[in-house]
Design a protein around this motif. Structure first.
Motif, PDB file in Angstrom:
ATOM      1  N   GLU A  33      -7.547  -0.054  -1.065  1.00  0.00           N
ATOM      2  CA  GLU A  33      -6.501  -0.895  -0.452  1.00  0.00           C
ATOM      3  C   GLU A  33      -7.110  -2.025   0.375  1.00  0.00           C
ATOM      4  O   GLU A  33      -6.645  -3.171   0.320  1.00  0.00           O
ATOM      5  N   THR A  34      -8.108  -1.716   1.200  1.00  0.00           N
ATOM      6  CA  THR A  34      -8.615  -2.719   2.160  1.00  0.00           C
ATOM      7  C   THR A  34      -9.875  -3.435   1.688  1.00  0.00           C
ATOM      8  O   THR A  34     -10.359  -4.328   2.371  1.00  0.00           O
TER       9      THR A  34
ATOM     10  N   ASP B 157     -17.403  -5.192   0.485  1.00  0.00           N
ATOM     11  CA  ASP B 157     -16.539  -4.352   1.335  1.00  0.00           C
ATOM     12  C   ASP B 157     -16.648  -2.887   0.913  1.00  0.00           C
ATOM     13  O   ASP B 157     -16.753  -1.985   1.753  1.00  0.00           O
TER      14      ASP B 157
ATOM     15  N   LEU C  78     -12.730  -2.491   8.104  1.00  0.00           N
ATOM     16  CA  LEU C  78     -12.286  -2.021   6.788  1.00  0.00           C
ATOM     17  C   LEU C  78     -11.799  -0.586   6.880  1.00  0.00           C
ATOM     18  O   LEU C  78     -12.231   0.174   7.746  1.00  0.00           O
TER      19      LEU C  78
ATOM     20  N   TRP D 195       0.815  -1.218   0.000  1.00  0.00           N
ATOM     21  CA  TRP D 195       0.000   0.000   0.000  1.00  0.00           C
ATOM     22  C   TRP D 195       0.846   1.265   0.000  1.00  0.00           C
ATOM     23  O   TRP D 195       0.308   2.364   0.106  1.00  0.00           O
TER      24      TRP D 195
END
Ligand code: TNX
Length: 503
Positions: A437-438, A444, A398, A267
């Protein structure tokens, strides 16, 4: 008179007066009007309630849709729900937004399905109401992007910014540089699978967005965030430049540092740069911009410009001056992250995207203001309130935390014209970015986006002040969206701040 804040509407309309009770809905309710919005209404009502509005010849009530430019400003509409529904759009977009409002008025109670009676006149505050989806750190396929368009256009967002390239992957077919997708698209963050859009895929996304009155803004992030380009074409990109925070972050997260020519899955930011003094770099930029322009009907191409920590400042300035000019030469208007405003001679009319905080730090405000000095304007993506990838609470599974922890109230309570010292007229509107990124799945993504995107939608669409334009009203109205999201299989975070309705 019932005040607008007791109505199940987000964003809050310019004016709304609730009537008495509901107009019952049944299979004998007929829809009249030949706009695409009429078909969209029939589809959406069927999906939500199981009622097929045109299935009977024996009509008992009707919903009529028509266009009349004199009823409201562009994208506006009037909507009257009594024993019939009369929806008049100022234009096709206005009809589409009127349909979204009508769908929020569709509720189920013990007597069945009906529209809450109301008299509404509505038009947006800002013409620019954007969301961004980062399809690089994680890739989302065409159907997922379409679903994202459906759920955000329902909140009256009208721009979709697609972040199509970054260190972790290249996501769009470019015929003149085929190795980009052959060699640099299969990876994503955390070692998850990547992917890319063929030109036909991209056109399908653009058409789906256009049918919902959303303009697609494609972004190729330059000159930094370009490690993936170097996986395909090493001669275009410098070796990675390490910085202290990259090294510390990578260690903390247990992620390896970037290695030239190999896919990067971490990241970290700020380590990559295209080669500024190679003419080949500008041939590349021109080819990519030209091919993107050919398949993008909207007026904008975003050239990135953020966090180019590995590019010396003079080189950065030189690059963005040329890149913004290239976009104009290829017939589009450049958009760029606010750092690009550090360069004195950016092409006149370039639009800046501010991602600093509500209290600007360092040179961010001056950089943003420079776009205005150059005849451009600004999009506000104020990171500590409008970033959709920040956590709701410190322990939310998240999202990231670098800008802030953003609960729903924090997301709602900010004012786009009060952040920078520029004339209000220089603020085109807002854009709420979702960095991925997450987020390893669309579910999500949705749990970070909803409900906070609804807060950004109200800031962008609704008047700055007025009855109901406050947190206490918003949280109650927001709660009424839960049944709509559930019926559309849109995941959302059931934040405790909100009194969620069950139907
Ligand atoms: C900063 S804000 C970035 C992105 C990251 C994001 C994560 C901006 C223009 N760049 O590269 O994904 O933070 O929140």
């Amino acid at each position: 008179m019932v005040l607008p804040h007791s109505m199940p509407l987000v964003p809050l309309p310019a004016s709304a007066i609730a009537g008495d009770g509901r107009m019952p809905l049944s299979v004998t309710t007929r829809v009249i009007g030949d706009s695409p919005a009429a078909a969209q209404l029939i589809d959406a009502v069927l999906r939500r309630s199981g009622i097929h509005l045109t299935s009977s010849a024996e009509q008992t009530s009707e919903i009529s849709l028509r266009i009349d430019a004199s009823v409201a400003a562009p994208e506006g509409y009037t909507l009257s729900v009594s024993d019939t529904v009369e929806l008049v759009g100022a234009d096709e977009a206005g009809l589409f937004y009127g349909v979204q409002t009508l769908l929020q008025l569709l509720r189920q109670d013990d007597e069945g399905w009906g529209f809450v009676r109301a008299e509404i006149a509505d038009a947006p505050r800002f013409g620019r109401r954007g969301v961004m989806l980062d399809v690089t750190r994680h890739f989302f396929d065409v159907d997922e992007v379409k679903k994202f368009i459906d759920s955000t256009s329902a909140l009256k967002f009208n721009h979709l910014h697609l972040h199509l390239s970054d260190d972790q992957g290249w996501r769009i077919q470019i015929d003149s540089w085929p190795k980009l997708t052959e060699l640099a698209s299969s990876t994503a963050s955390l070692g998850d699978p990547g992917g890319f859009y063929s030109k036909d895929d991209y056109r399908e996304i653009v058409a789906h967005a256009a049918a919902r009155h959303m303009v697609v803004i494609p972004e190729i992030d330059l000159p930094g965030h370009t490690h993936a380009i170097g996986v395909a074409y090493p001669e275009l990109v410098e070796d990675p430049v390490m910085n202290d925070s990259l090294i510390a972050e990578s260690e903390r997260l247990g992620q390896p540092l970037p290695v030239a020519g190999e896919p990067y899955l971490g990241w970290g930011v700020g380590h990559s740069s295209v080669r500024i003094h190679e003419e080949r770099t500008y041939e590349f930029v021109r080819d990519v911009v030209r091919e993107l322009a050919e398949m993008t009907p909207g007026p904008y191409i975003h050239i990135g410009g953020d966090e180019s920590l590995g590019t010396p400042q003079a080189d950065f300035d030189h690059f963005v001056e040329r890149a913004t000019a290239i976009v104009f030469e290829e017939g589009k208007i450049p958009v760029a992250w606010h750092e690009v405003g550090a360069a004195k001679d950016i092409a006149e009319g370039t639009i800046g995207q501010y991602w600093g905080k509500t209290t600007p730090e360092g040179s961010h405000a001056a950089e943003a203001a420079h776009f205005v000095e150059r005849g451009g304007a600004l999009i506000m993506s104020t990171a500590d309130v409008a970033y959709l990838d920040m956590k709701y609470t410190a322990d939310y599974p998240l999202g990231l935390t670098w800008a802030a922890i953003i609960d729903v109230r924090t997301a709602y309570e900010w004012e786009p014209t009060s952040v920078l010292d520029v004339p209000d007229s220089a603020i085109l509107g807002i854009e709420a970015p979702l960095w991925s990124e997450t987020t390893r799945s669309l579910s999500d993504v949705e749990r970070l986006v909803f409900p906070r995107a609804a807060a950004q939608a109200e800031i962008a669409w609704s008047a700055r002040t007025g009855p109901g334009r406050d947190w206490e009203s918003f949280r109650v109205r927001l709660g009424t969206l839960a049944p709509l999201w559930k019926s559309g299989q849109v995941d959302f975070h059931p934040a405790e701040e909100i009194p969620w309705s069950t139907r």
